[in-house]
Scaffold this motif. Structure first.
Motif, mmCIF file in Angstrom:
data_model
loop_
_atom_site.group_PDB
_atom_site.id
_atom_site.type_symbol
_atom_site.label_atom_id
_atom_site.label_comp_id
_atom_site.label_asym_id
_atom_site.label_seq_id
_atom_site.Cartn_x
_atom_site.Cartn_y
_atom_site.Cartn_z
ATOM 1 N N UNK A 152 5.485 -4.825 -8.148
ATOM 2 C CA UNK A 152 6.253 -4.637 -8.671
ATOM 3 C C UNK A 152 7.381 -3.347 -8.185
ATOM 4 N N UNK A 153 6.327 -2.190 -8.533
ATOM 5 C CA UNK A 153 6.612 -0.851 -8.698
ATOM 6 C C UNK A 153 6.648 -0.591 -7.269
ATOM 7 N N UNK A 154 5.594 -1.133 -6.569
ATOM 8 C CA UNK A 154 6.170 -0.520 -4.621
ATOM 9 C C UNK A 154 7.194 -1.470 -4.461
ATOM 10 N N UNK A 174 2.873 9.167 -7.562
ATOM 11 C CA UNK A 174 1.443 8.487 -6.202
ATOM 12 C C UNK A 174 1.625 8.924 -5.257
ATOM 13 N N UNK A 175 0.581 9.013 -4.749
ATOM 14 C CA UNK A 175 0.120 9.307 -4.618
ATOM 15 C C UNK A 175 -0.763 8.039 -2.796
ATOM 16 N N UNK A 176 0.495 7.992 -2.168
ATOM 17 C CA UNK A 176 0.387 7.260 -0.959
ATOM 18 C C UNK A 176 0.299 7.615 0.419
ATOM 19 N N UNK A 177 -0.975 8.115 1.417
ATOM 20 C CA UNK A 177 -1.129 8.753 2.722
ATOM 21 C C UNK A 177 -1.943 8.185 3.021
ATOM 22 N N UNK A 213 -6.952 5.790 -0.592
ATOM 23 C CA UNK A 213 -7.273 4.756 -1.394
ATOM 24 C C UNK A 213 -5.195 5.104 -1.853
ATOM 25 N N UNK A 214 -4.889 4.208 -2.267
ATOM 26 C CA UNK A 214 -3.554 4.544 -2.886
ATOM 27 C C UNK A 214 -3.571 4.474 -4.416
ATOM 28 N N UNK A 215 -3.631 6.073 -4.939
ATOM 29 C CA UNK A 215 -3.481 5.817 -6.156
ATOM 30 C C UNK A 215 -2.454 6.357 -7.172
ATOM 31 N N UNK A 216 -2.755 6.864 -8.496
ATOM 32 C CA UNK A 216 -1.560 7.324 -9.720
ATOM 33 C C UNK A 216 -2.164 8.184 -9.925
#
Length: 526
Positions: free
Chosen positions: A403-405, A506-509, A513-516
């Motif tokens: 949902x957050x995405x 959030x770190x998405x790169x 792996x996607x992470x908080x």
């Protein structure tokens, strides 16, 4: 029995713990006895000895004769070959140094000994609790019987008939590190009177055969009931009302060794010793100090952190409480106090060792150059044992993450992070509906520190801090950003020097792996 070969077989060249995950079925390494299952560290099978086939039924006859102890077979002692048990010489350097008392060397949770005749073998126990050479593919040792050479760190092979069962003379008698705890001691039927006495006891009694001979033990000892025990290290700088005794076969405990013992053979963990009034005599507390591995306590308290963060928290906590990479009496007591405060949601005596956000280092902020924004470089998420950031795994809360995405609302961002913190034991003050400069204020039951965390989304390994993103520069009041009540809590904590400044998001790169994440900085909002 096959004749003894004069040459040693080729041992697979792999890490000493590799055979526990993949069984080698080559003729050189496959044993003749049946296996109960694949050898894994988590195994909990009850060990059994070899089964002896019953003889064919015969017509019973009655004979009267004298029975004497000399009727045992008088043949030459049986010696089983060690050829299939030698550790490859390339792997020996991976083992620890020999223990000063027992000569036992370790690799992770496994124990090895060097033989007087040459070579190194994996050490284990059979169903009768005798030491034997052990194949890495079996749970219960079935190789040749072994004993320590008196006055030496070396071990030797002995014939089965040369040692009596259940001998109490061996002070190093214990299960191998990766055997099930159910095999800790031989069992015998108890009489009715013994069972009733056990029922009436208010606490279990300590029954481990951990006594040592002071002549061969340079470690610090304590004598209880005329038995000498090896003590966990004590430091003069930290007085502890509890001291701890340990198995004489164990070396000094570092994090990996203690966590592995708690995971695989919890009955072998150190035991507390306390003074009992009125005469203040020492008594051993037979109860287990720890109910689960160190990482297990952390997982229960912070259920959504990544596996790497989980181990980094537990390792950092161990090193802080002991003020050393190795366990001390004061450190073990401090860990027990921390875990108790977690389980009971009570105030912690050691907040800086209890809350991982207080363990984080303060990351530097780059100086702003002309035409460039300030920034904070994000450490690489890893399992190197360094706790410089906290990471939470989206796979543990997939519905909320999905949902957050789909939203870029700052209010949804605050709600998402507030729910995450709440699930992991923090108390978050109600977020405001203010859309600019999202931030949260939160606390924890175990201490009176206050956290202020500004929120960020990033697709690069740093957080950029341009001037227009600074609420102070933009003239945004703290009350507007986080609300009147939260602003007062922050101000009071700041005045009491109890405020901790954080950044998270959030770190998405690509490549990770996607992470908080959550990091700590020194960019005060006040």
């Amino acid at each position: 029995m096959s004749p003894r070969r004069n040459t040693r077989p080729n041992i697979p060249k792999s890490s000493p713990d590799t055979p526990h995950s993949s069984r080698d079925t080559t003729p050189e390494t496959t044993l003749n006895n049946p296996m109960r299952g694949e050898g894994t560290d988590q195994a909990s099978l009850s060990p059994t000895g070899r089964q002896i086939e019953a003889p064919e039924s015969q017509t019973p006859t009655v004979q009267i004769s004298d029975i004497a102890s000399q009727t045992a077979i008088q043949g030459a002692p049986i010696r089983v070959s060690l050829d299939n048990y030698y550790l490859s010489s390339e792997l020996v350097p991976l083992l620890s140094e020999p223990d000063a008392t027992s000569g036992i060397r370790t690799f992770k949770t496994r124990t090895y000994v060097e033989l007087a005749e040459g070579g190194t073998v994996l050490l284990g126990r059979d169903a009768e609790q005798n030491y034997r050479a052990r194949s890495s593919t079996e749970l219960v040792a079935s190789g040749p019987r072994l004993e320590q050479v008196e006055g030496s760190l070396l071990w030797r092979q002995i014939a089965d008939q040369e040692m009596t069962h259940g001998s109490d003379a061996d002070p190093y008698h214990r299960p191998a590190d990766d055997e099930p705890s159910e095999a800790a001691a031989p069992k015998r039927p108890r009489t009715a009177s013994e069972q009733s006495e056990t029922t009436l006891q208010s606490a279990p009694t300590f029954q481990k055969n951990w006594g040592v001979d002071p002549k061969f033990t340079p470690s610090e000892l304590i004598t209880i009931g005329n038995v000498h025990y090896k003590m966990v290290t004590r430091t003069e700088a930290r007085e502890s009302p509890i001291i701890y005794i340990q198995s004489p076969a164990h070396p000094t405990y570092d994090f990996d060794l203690l966590d592995a013992i708690l995971r695989h053979t919890p009955d072998e963990q150190p035991r507390g010793v306390i003074q009992v009034p009125p005469d203040n005599h020492w008594e051993i507390d037979a109860r287990l100090p720890f109910k689960k591995p160190l990482t297990g306590y952390v997982r229960n308290r912070f259920p959504e952190v990544t596996t790497a963060t989980l181990e980094n928290i537990a390792r950092k906590q161990f090193e802080l409480t002991n003020n050393s990479p190795f366990a001390t009496a004061g450190g073990l007591t401090a860990l027990r106090q921390i875990f108790s405060s977690w389980e009971n949601a009570t105030h912690s005596l050691h907040p800086h060792w209890s809350d991982p956000l207080l363990m984080l280092p303060i990351l530097p902020t780059s100086s702003a150059s002309k035409g460039a924004a300030r920034s904070i470089a994000l450490p690489i998420p890893s399992s190197t044992g360094v706790l410089d950031r906290l990471d939470f795994d989206p796979l543990r809360f997939q519905r909320q993450w999905l949902y957050f995405m789909t939203t870029y609302s700052p209010v949804d961002f605050k709600r998402f992070m507030a729910a995450l913190l709440t699930r992991n034991g923090y108390t978050v003050m109600e977020p405001t509906s203010f859309n600019s400069f999202p931030a949260l204020v939160f606390q924890r039951t175990e201490h009176d520190y206050v956290f202020f965390m500004s929120l960020h989304r990033t697709r690069i390994p740093k957080i950029s801090l341009p001037m227009y993103m600074d609420p102070v520069t933009a003239g945004t009041r703290l009350e507007t950003q986080v609300g009147e009540a939260a602003a007062k809590v922050v101000q009071d904590a700041h005045n009491a020097n109890k405020i901790i400044w954080l950044k998270g998001g959030t770190e998405i790169r690509p490549g990770i792996a996607d992470t908080i994440f959550i990091i700590r900085d020194d960019n005060a909002r006040l």
